[in-house]
Design a protein around this motif. Structure first.
Motif, PDB file in Angstrom:
ATOM      1  N   ALA A  35      49.022 -89.058  -7.148  1.00 21.58           N
ATOM      2  CA  ALA A  35      50.137 -88.529  -7.940  1.00 21.58           C
ATOM      3  C   ALA A  35      50.109 -87.014  -7.988  1.00 21.58           C
ATOM      4  CB  ALA A  35      50.080 -89.109  -9.354  1.00 21.58           C
ATOM      5  N   ALA A  36      48.919 -86.441  -8.081  1.00 19.92           N
ATOM      6  CA  ALA A  36      48.807 -84.975  -8.118  1.00 19.92           C
ATOM      7  C   ALA A  36      49.297 -84.368  -6.807  1.00 19.92           C
ATOM      8  CB  ALA A  36      47.356 -84.580  -8.376  1.00 19.92           C
ATOM      9  N   ILE A  37      48.978 -85.024  -5.681  1.00 18.52           N
ATOM     10  CA  ILE A  37      49.412 -84.503  -4.376  1.00 18.52           C
ATOM     11  C   ILE A  37      50.913 -84.674  -4.207  1.00 18.52           C
ATOM     12  CG2 ILE A  37      49.202 -84.845  -1.885  1.00 18.52           C
ATOM     13  CD1 ILE A  37      46.286 -85.558  -2.341  1.00 18.52           C
ATOM     14  N   GLU A  38      51.438 -85.838  -4.592  1.00 19.33           N
ATOM     15  CA  GLU A  38      52.875 -86.090  -4.441  1.00 19.33           C
ATOM     16  C   GLU A  38      53.702 -85.135  -5.304  1.00 19.33           C
ATOM     17  OE1 GLU A  38      53.413 -90.164  -5.385  1.00 19.33           O
ATOM     18  OE2 GLU A  38      52.436 -90.902  -3.548  1.00 19.33           O
ATOM     19  N   ASN A  39      53.213 -84.845  -6.489  1.00 14.85           N
ATOM     20  CA  ASN A  39      53.944 -83.955  -7.400  1.00 14.85           C
ATOM     21  C   ASN A  39      53.605 -82.485  -7.173  1.00 14.85           C
ATOM     22  OD1 ASN A  39      55.051 -86.238  -8.653  1.00 14.85           O
ATOM     23  ND2 ASN A  39      53.324 -86.379 -10.095  1.00 14.85           N
ATOM     24  N   ASP A  40      52.719 -82.220  -6.222  1.00 15.13           N
ATOM     25  CA  ASP A  40      52.295 -80.857  -5.911  1.00 15.13           C
ATOM     26  C   ASP A  40      51.772 -80.145  -7.153  1.00 15.13           C
ATOM     27  OD1 ASP A  40      51.761 -78.732  -4.267  1.00 15.13           O
ATOM     28  OD2 ASP A  40      53.767 -77.850  -4.424  1.00 15.13           O
ATOM     29  N   THR A  59      43.357 -98.406  -4.042  1.00 15.80           N
ATOM     30  CA  THR A  59      44.112 -99.085  -5.099  1.00 15.80           C
ATOM     31  C   THR A  59      43.549 -98.814  -6.491  1.00 15.80           C
ATOM     32  OG1 THR A  59      42.760-101.081  -4.809  1.00 15.80           O
ATOM     33  CG2 THR A  59      44.793-100.919  -3.518  1.00 15.80           C
ATOM     34  N   SER A  60      42.472 -98.046  -6.583  1.00 17.70           N
ATOM     35  CA  SER A  60      41.878 -97.763  -7.886  1.00 17.70           C
ATOM     36  C   SER A  60      42.842 -96.946  -8.732  1.00 17.70           C
ATOM     37  CB  SER A  60      40.565 -96.998  -7.703  1.00 17.70           C
ATOM     38  OG  SER A  60      40.117 -96.472  -8.931  1.00 17.70           O
ATOM     39  N   PRO A  61      42.987 -97.270 -10.015  1.00 17.14           N
ATOM     40  CA  PRO A  61      43.897 -96.498 -10.889  1.00 17.14           C
ATOM     41  C   PRO A  61      43.534 -95.017 -10.952  1.00 17.14           C
ATOM     42  CG  PRO A  61      43.223 -98.545 -11.952  1.00 17.14           C
ATOM     43  CD  PRO A  61      42.393 -98.415 -10.723  1.00 17.14           C
ATOM     44  N   SER A  95      39.760 -79.166  -4.646  1.00  9.98           N
ATOM     45  CA  SER A  95      41.168 -79.546  -4.726  1.00  9.98           C
ATOM     46  C   SER A  95      41.312 -81.027  -4.399  1.00  9.98           C
ATOM     47  CB  SER A  95      41.984 -78.722  -3.735  1.00  9.98           C
ATOM     48  OG  SER A  95      41.594 -79.026  -2.401  1.00  9.98           O
ATOM     49  N   ALA A  96      42.502 -81.549  -4.653  1.00  7.26           N
ATOM     50  CA  ALA A  96      42.773 -82.962  -4.373  1.00  7.26           C
ATOM     51  C   ALA A  96      42.682 -83.256  -2.881  1.00  7.26           C
ATOM     52  CB  ALA A  96      44.162 -83.334  -4.900  1.00  7.26           C
ATOM     53  N   ASN A  97      42.946 -82.260  -2.037  1.00 12.66           N
ATOM     54  CA  ASN A  97      42.869 -82.490  -0.591  1.00 12.66           C
ATOM     55  C   ASN A  97      41.445 -82.845  -0.159  1.00 12.66           C
ATOM     56  OD1 ASN A  97      45.579 -81.910  -0.217  1.00 12.66           O
ATOM     57  ND2 ASN A  97      45.209 -79.718  -0.037  1.00 12.66           N
ATOM     58  N   ILE A  98      40.455 -82.235  -0.798  1.00 13.25           N
ATOM     59  CA  ILE A  98      39.071 -82.558  -0.464  1.00 13.25           C
ATOM     60  C   ILE A  98      38.765 -83.998  -0.858  1.00 13.25           C
ATOM     61  CG2 ILE A  98      36.659 -82.036  -1.024  1.00 13.25           C
ATOM     62  CD1 ILE A  98      37.386 -79.121  -1.191  1.00 13.25           C
ATOM     63  N   CYS A  99      39.263 -84.429  -2.004  1.00  7.73           N
ATOM     64  CA  CYS A  99      39.073 -85.822  -2.415  1.00  7.73           C
ATOM     65  C   CYS A  99      39.683 -86.774  -1.389  1.00  7.73           C
ATOM     66  CB  CYS A  99      39.704 -86.071  -3.783  1.00  7.73           C
ATOM     67  SG  CYS A  99      39.083 -84.992  -5.107  1.00  7.73           S
ATOM     68  N   MET A 100      40.840 -86.385  -0.844  1.00  6.50           N
ATOM     69  CA  MET A 100      41.566 -87.265   0.076  1.00  6.50           C
ATOM     70  C   MET A 100      40.904 -87.382   1.441  1.00  6.50           C
ATOM     71  SD  MET A 100      43.895 -88.646  -1.575  1.00  6.50           S
ATOM     72  CE  MET A 100      44.735 -89.410  -0.210  1.00  6.50           C
TER      73      MET A 100
END
Length: 430
Positions: free
Chosen positions: A324-329, A315-317, A301-306
């Motif tokens: 964005a995936a985390i903010e938009n759930d 700052t990498s695109p 999941s994105a949480n593991i990446c974070m």
């Protein structure tokens, strides 16, 4: 006078040598006792309760690589602080509590924990799934690495060692091309020699006077390519070869339906396994969390990446896509690489945790893949072949004692997965 002086010097020299020879065994014994005492002291630890047993250190390294190495190193800062001498900064009880519940320790007002949070600006995830024994083994590994000191980079071997042996075993493409060219040249030379031989025999036969008209006509005939191409024998050979090639291509195509070996789809975020698993040596189990306890290995999941990218390359695109995936759930729409049909059952934990298989055995050398791809066939035949060849690791597992006993009575070969029902249809199809 000089003679007396020489005698005195000689006697003093002999006395000195005698004293040295007499004291040497005592000195050696004392040195050995000191070394033994030092070893015993090292084995007993320095009073901090951290064991120095090799088995415990080995277990600690395994747990450290799977859970800690992504953010910590012993001798240098990574995402978190370097762990050298961490057991001297805080006692074992504090470290155990902090490793299990870091947020709780920080919220309690602990000055050292709050200082760490202020410096690194992130909170380590809870490790409450680790037992006190597991954490002690991690500390044993950290202490062992602290005593050893940082690894010294080795100078690359020039022209000796295993790399040379590997190069010698490898086939040089240029050499293979030279061999093929040599064979083609040899065939051309043989063809020319045969043509010359036929010409010489023809001239010789033409000089003979006792030849019949039929023989003279045969010798005088000229080679015509048109006649060869229109002959029934040539047409039959060409037709047979053509049909054989078409038939083989058709059969190969039918057998390859559903086989995706080499499949490497484009992902929504370019993720380099060579960088993460290879260069940074992030353990597969850190991202694919279910591999030892679930049927599925889990797409991270994105949480593991974070856990890392809340401070690394923010700052990498491409990293911004994770934010964005985390903010938009919304989950990241990763494209699945390894697909099995719905009628096939496969359990990762059974193969990784129970059987002890390494990820590379099925997925290839992923740490060298810039873009991950399907390495193995993953066909039914491929699985069956593996079950027929793979020996069951029964050592230390009482579950298999009776099976091993029964198998040994009927066969001298090692017990494979096939022998314990690995080829039964219901094992994989339900």
């Amino acid at each position: 006078m000089k003679a007396c002086r020489r005698v005195l010097c000689r006697n003093l020299y002999v006395l000195f040598i005698s004293l040295f020879l007499f004291a040497q065994p005592l000195w050696a014994q004392e040195t050995s006792e000191d070394a033994a005492q030092t070893t015993e002291a090292a084995d007993a630890g320095s009073g901090d309760g951290i064991p120095a047993d090799a088995a415990v250190i080995s277990k600690g390294k395994e747990i450290f690589d799977g859970n800690c190495a992504q953010c910590h190193s012993v001798h240098e800062k990574v995402v978190g602080p370097a762990l050298k001498n961490v057991y001297e900064r805080k006692d074992v009880a504090w470290l155990t509590n902090f490793i299990k519940y870091p947020q709780k320790v920080i919220d309690s007002g602990d000055a050292y924990a709050q200082a760490l949070f202020k410096e690194y600006k992130q909170i380590m995830p809870n490790h409450d799934f680790l037992s006190d024994e597991d954490i002690m083994s991690i500390l044993a590994y950290v202490k062992d690495e602290t005593v050893k000191g940082p690894a010294v980079a080795e100078t690359p071997a020039s022209s000796t060692g295993g790399d040379v042996a590997a190069d010698q075993n490898a086939v040089d493409p240029n050499l293979l091309l030279a061999v093929i060219a040599g064979l083609v040249l040899l065939l051309v030379i043989l063809l020319i020699a045969m043509v010359m031989l036929i010409a010489m025999l023809t001239r010789y036969l033409k000089q003979k006077e006792d030849l019949s008209e039929e023989d003279k006509e045969f010798i005088s005939q000229r080679f015509q390519l048109k006649n060869l191409l229109q002959s029934q024998g040539f047409i039959g050979v060409v037709s047979f070869v053509f049909l054989a090639v078409v038939l083989k291509a058709t059969v190969d195509g039918l057998f390859s339906i559903g086989v995706q070996q080499g499949y490497a789809p484009e992902q929504p975020i370019p993720f380099s396994h060579k960088l993460h698993a290879g260069y940074y040596e992030i353990d597969c189990k850190y991202c694919h969390t279910g591999v030892e306890k679930s049927k599925n290995a889990n797409i991270p999941s994105a949480n593991i990446c974070m856990n890392c990218h809340n401070t690394i390359r923010t700052t990498s695109p491409n990293i911004q896509k994770i934010y964005a995936a985390i903010e938009n759930d919304e989950p990241i729409q990763w494209v699945r690489v390894h697909n099995l049909p719905d009628l096939a059952y496969f359990n990762h934990s059974q193969h990784v945790k129970v059987a002890g298989l390494e990820c590379e055995q099925c997925h290839g050398d992923v740490k060298e893949m810039e873009v991950v791809q399907q390495f193995s066939l993953l066909t039914m035949g491929w699985c069956i072949d593996c079950h027929r060849k793979t020996e069951v690791n029964t050592e230390g597992n009482a579950y298999y004692d009776k099976l091993v006993e029964l198998h040994s009575k009927n066969s001298k070969d090692p017990m494979t997965v096939e022998d314990i029902g690995g080829l039964e249809c219901a094992k994989c199809h339900y």
